[in-house]
Design a protein around this motif. Structure first.
Motif, PDB file in Angstrom:
ATOM      1  N   VAL A   1       0.843  -1.194   0.000  1.00  0.00           N
ATOM      2  CA  VAL A   1       0.000   0.000   0.000  1.00  0.00           C
ATOM      3  C   VAL A   1       0.875   1.239   0.000  1.00  0.00           C
ATOM      4  O   VAL A   1       1.796   1.354   0.811  1.00  0.00           O
ATOM      5  N   GLN A   2       0.578   2.128  -0.908  1.00  0.00           N
ATOM      6  CA  GLN A   2       1.279   3.410  -0.932  1.00  0.00           C
ATOM      7  C   GLN A   2       0.262   4.523  -0.711  1.00  0.00           C
ATOM      8  O   GLN A   2      -0.843   4.484  -1.238  1.00  0.00           O
ATOM      9  N   LEU A   3       0.656   5.499   0.076  1.00  0.00           N
ATOM     10  CA  LEU A   3      -0.241   6.592   0.436  1.00  0.00           C
ATOM     11  C   LEU A   3       0.337   7.912  -0.050  1.00  0.00           C
ATOM     12  O   LEU A   3       1.520   8.189   0.152  1.00  0.00           O
ATOM     13  N   GLN A   4      -0.518   8.706  -0.666  1.00  0.00           N
ATOM     14  CA  GLN A   4      -0.100  10.006  -1.191  1.00  0.00           C
ATOM     15  C   GLN A   4      -0.990  11.075  -0.598  1.00  0.00           C
ATOM     16  O   GLN A   4      -2.183  11.142  -0.911  1.00  0.00           O
ATOM     17  N   ALA A   5      -0.415  11.906   0.249  1.00  0.00           N
ATOM     18  CA  ALA A   5      -1.174  12.970   0.889  1.00  0.00           C
ATOM     19  C   ALA A   5      -1.074  14.251   0.085  1.00  0.00           C
ATOM     20  O   ALA A   5      -0.063  14.531  -0.565  1.00  0.00           O
ATOM     21  N   SER A   6      -2.132  15.038   0.159  1.00  0.00           N
ATOM     22  CA  SER A   6      -2.145  16.349  -0.497  1.00  0.00           C
ATOM     23  C   SER A   6      -3.000  17.300   0.330  1.00  0.00           C
ATOM     24  O   SER A   6      -3.770  16.896   1.197  1.00  0.00           O
ATOM     25  N   GLY A   7      -2.875  18.564   0.010  1.00  0.00           N
ATOM     26  CA  GLY A   7      -3.589  19.582   0.760  1.00  0.00           C
ATOM     27  C   GLY A   7      -2.644  20.244   1.731  1.00  0.00           C
ATOM     28  O   GLY A   7      -1.439  20.152   1.609  1.00  0.00           O
ATOM     29  N   GLY A   8      -3.185  20.868   2.733  1.00  0.00           N
ATOM     30  CA  GLY A   8      -2.367  21.570   3.689  1.00  0.00           C
ATOM     31  C   GLY A   8      -2.040  22.963   3.200  1.00  0.00           C
ATOM     32  O   GLY A   8      -2.489  23.400   2.149  1.00  0.00           O
ATOM     33  N   GLY A   9      -1.243  23.668   3.995  1.00  0.00           N
ATOM     34  CA  GLY A   9      -0.877  25.028   3.635  1.00  0.00           C
ATOM     35  C   GLY A   9      -0.966  25.954   4.824  1.00  0.00           C
ATOM     36  O   GLY A   9      -0.944  25.524   5.977  1.00  0.00           O
ATOM     37  N   LEU A  10      -1.085  27.231   4.507  1.00  0.00           N
ATOM     38  CA  LEU A  10      -1.122  28.277   5.526  1.00  0.00           C
ATOM     39  C   LEU A  10      -2.529  28.860   5.591  1.00  0.00           C
ATOM     40  O   LEU A  10      -3.121  29.198   4.555  1.00  0.00           O
ATOM     41  N   VAL A  11      -3.060  28.987   6.802  1.00  0.00           N
ATOM     42  CA  VAL A  11      -4.405  29.520   6.986  1.00  0.00           C
ATOM     43  C   VAL A  11      -4.449  30.295   8.283  1.00  0.00           C
ATOM     44  O   VAL A  11      -3.685  30.015   9.219  1.00  0.00           O
ATOM     45  N   GLN A  12      -5.315  31.274   8.341  1.00  0.00           N
ATOM     46  CA  GLN A  12      -5.481  32.027   9.572  1.00  0.00           C
ATOM     47  C   GLN A  12      -6.344  31.250  10.553  1.00  0.00           C
ATOM     48  O   GLN A  12      -7.174  30.419  10.163  1.00  0.00           O
ATOM     49  N   ALA A  13      -6.154  31.543  11.807  1.00  0.00           N
ATOM     50  CA  ALA A  13      -6.965  30.904  12.845  1.00  0.00           C
ATOM     51  C   ALA A  13      -8.441  31.130  12.560  1.00  0.00           C
ATOM     52  O   ALA A  13      -8.856  32.227  12.172  1.00  0.00           O
ATOM     53  N   GLY A  14      -9.207  30.072  12.733  1.00  0.00           N
ATOM     54  CA  GLY A  14     -10.630  30.126  12.426  1.00  0.00           C
ATOM     55  C   GLY A  14     -10.964  29.686  11.023  1.00  0.00           C
ATOM     56  O   GLY A  14     -12.140  29.482  10.691  1.00  0.00           O
ATOM     57  N   GLY A  15      -9.954  29.529  10.210  1.00  0.00           N
ATOM     58  CA  GLY A  15     -10.172  29.133   8.830  1.00  0.00           C
ATOM     59  C   GLY A  15     -10.269  27.628   8.661  1.00  0.00           C
ATOM     60  O   GLY A  15     -10.302  26.873   9.641  1.00  0.00           O
ATOM     61  N   SER A  16     -10.309  27.202   7.410  1.00  0.00           N
ATOM     62  CA  SER A  16     -10.496  25.791   7.083  1.00  0.00           C
ATOM     63  C   SER A  16      -9.464  25.322   6.067  1.00  0.00           C
ATOM     64  O   SER A  16      -8.987  26.103   5.243  1.00  0.00           O
ATOM     65  N   LEU A  17      -9.159  24.045   6.140  1.00  0.00           N
ATOM     66  CA  LEU A  17      -8.304  23.384   5.163  1.00  0.00           C
ATOM     67  C   LEU A  17      -8.814  21.970   4.962  1.00  0.00           C
ATOM     68  O   LEU A  17      -9.476  21.413   5.845  1.00  0.00           O
ATOM     69  N   ARG A  18      -8.460  21.401   3.826  1.00  0.00           N
ATOM     70  CA  ARG A  18      -8.837  20.020   3.553  1.00  0.00           C
ATOM     71  C   ARG A  18      -7.609  19.234   3.142  1.00  0.00           C
ATOM     72  O   ARG A  18      -6.857  19.659   2.261  1.00  0.00           O
ATOM     73  N   LEU A  19      -7.416  18.112   3.760  1.00  0.00           N
ATOM     74  CA  LEU A  19      -6.333  17.191   3.415  1.00  0.00           C
ATOM     75  C   LEU A  19      -6.923  15.959   2.749  1.00  0.00           C
ATOM     76  O   LEU A  19      -8.008  15.504   3.133  1.00  0.00           O
ATOM     77  N   SER A  20      -6.207  15.438   1.783  1.00  0.00           N
ATOM     78  CA  SER A  20      -6.629  14.202   1.127  1.00  0.00           C
ATOM     79  C   SER A  20      -5.484  13.213   1.125  1.00  0.00           C
ATOM     80  O   SER A  20      -4.319  13.601   1.095  1.00  0.00           O
ATOM     81  N   CYS A  21      -5.852  11.945   1.144  1.00  0.00           N
ATOM     82  CA  CYS A  21      -4.859  10.882   1.100  1.00  0.00           C
ATOM     83  C   CYS A  21      -5.367   9.806   0.152  1.00  0.00           C
ATOM     84  O   CYS A  21      -6.432   9.217   0.387  1.00  0.00           O
ATOM     85  N   ALA A  22      -4.621   9.566  -0.902  1.00  0.00           N
ATOM     86  CA  ALA A  22      -4.989   8.555  -1.882  1.00  0.00           C
ATOM     87  C   ALA A  22      -4.151   7.312  -1.655  1.00  0.00           C
ATOM     88  O   ALA A  22      -2.927   7.405  -1.513  1.00  0.00           O
ATOM     89  N   ALA A  23      -4.806   6.178  -1.626  1.00  0.00           N
ATOM     90  CA  ALA A  23      -4.127   4.918  -1.382  1.00  0.00           C
ATOM     91  C   ALA A  23      -4.086   4.085  -2.654  1.00  0.00           C
ATOM     92  O   ALA A  23      -5.087   3.970  -3.358  1.00  0.00           O
ATOM     93  N   SER A  24      -2.941   3.529  -2.930  1.00  0.00           N
ATOM     94  CA  SER A  24      -2.831   2.577  -4.032  1.00  0.00           C
ATOM     95  C   SER A  24      -2.488   1.225  -3.441  1.00  0.00           C
ATOM     96  O   SER A  24      -1.771   1.136  -2.457  1.00  0.00           O
ATOM     97  N   GLY A  25      -3.019   0.185  -4.029  1.00  0.00           N
ATOM     98  CA  GLY A  25      -2.823  -1.135  -3.459  1.00  0.00           C
ATOM     99  C   GLY A  25      -4.136  -1.696  -2.966  1.00  0.00           C
ATOM    100  O   GLY A  25      -5.186  -1.097  -3.130  1.00  0.00           O
ATOM    101  N   ARG A  26      -4.037  -2.828  -2.317  1.00  0.00           N
ATOM    102  CA  ARG A  26      -5.265  -3.514  -1.956  1.00  0.00           C
ATOM    103  C   ARG A  26      -5.917  -2.937  -0.706  1.00  0.00           C
ATOM    104  O   ARG A  26      -5.230  -2.451   0.184  1.00  0.00           O
ATOM    105  N   THR A  27      -7.186  -2.943  -0.684  1.00  0.00           N
ATOM    106  CA  THR A  27      -7.936  -2.641   0.518  1.00  0.00           C
ATOM    107  C   THR A  27      -8.791  -3.857   0.824  1.00  0.00           C
ATOM    108  O   THR A  27      -8.909  -4.768   0.008  1.00  0.00           O
ATOM    109  N   SER A  28      -9.351  -3.864   2.013  1.00  0.00           N
ATOM    110  CA  SER A  28     -10.199  -4.977   2.389  1.00  0.00           C
ATOM    111  C   SER A  28     -11.182  -4.496   3.436  1.00  0.00           C
ATOM    112  O   SER A  28     -11.122  -3.354   3.878  1.00  0.00           O
TER     113      SER A  28
END
Length: 125
Positions: A1-28
């Motif tokens: 299984v390989q995991l690739q994260a994306s998203g993140g960054g700089l934001v002011q307090a009270g703000g929002s961000l979204r992170l994503s993680c894509a997995a390659s390989g088998r799941t069950s």
């Protein structure tokens, strides 16, 4: 299984961000994916996790009510929506995955056998 994260960054307090993680390989049906974070000088800590089968979610007390973890089975992707961000949320965030993790171990990083690269989240005042 390989995991690739994306998203993140700089934001002011009270703000929002979204992170994503894509997995390659088998799941069950026993597959679990989650997020941990590590601030400078601190140990890696649990943030949130989700079970692939059934979608049960678990959160650290510090993020409950502010962060939401979700999954897209078709895309093998987990998303962490972070709202009302606080200065103390600043950290490098890591996605992680494992199989057959029992509930009492969901928050333990040693229970996860697969890790993605970190992505920086910085919350400014």
């Amino acid at each position: 299984v390989q995991l690739q994260a994306s998203g993140g960054g700089l934001v002011q307090a009270g703000g929002s961000l979204r992170l994503s993680c894509a997995a390659s390989g088998r799941t069950s049906s026993s597959y679990v994916m989650g997020w941990f974070r590590q601030a400078p000088g601190k140990e890696r800590e649990f943030v949130a996790t989700i079970k692939w089968s059934g979608g049960s979610t678990y959160y650290a007390d510090s993020v409950k009510g502010r962060f939401t973890i979700s999954k897209d089975n078709a895309k093998n992707t987990v998303t962490l929506q972070m709202n009302d961000l606080k200065l103390e949320d600043t950290a490098v965030y890591f996605c992680a995955a494992g199989y057959g993790i029992i509930m009492t171990m969901m928050g333990q990083n040693r229970a996860y056998g697969y890790w993605g690269q970190g992505t920086q989240v910085t919350v400014s005042s």
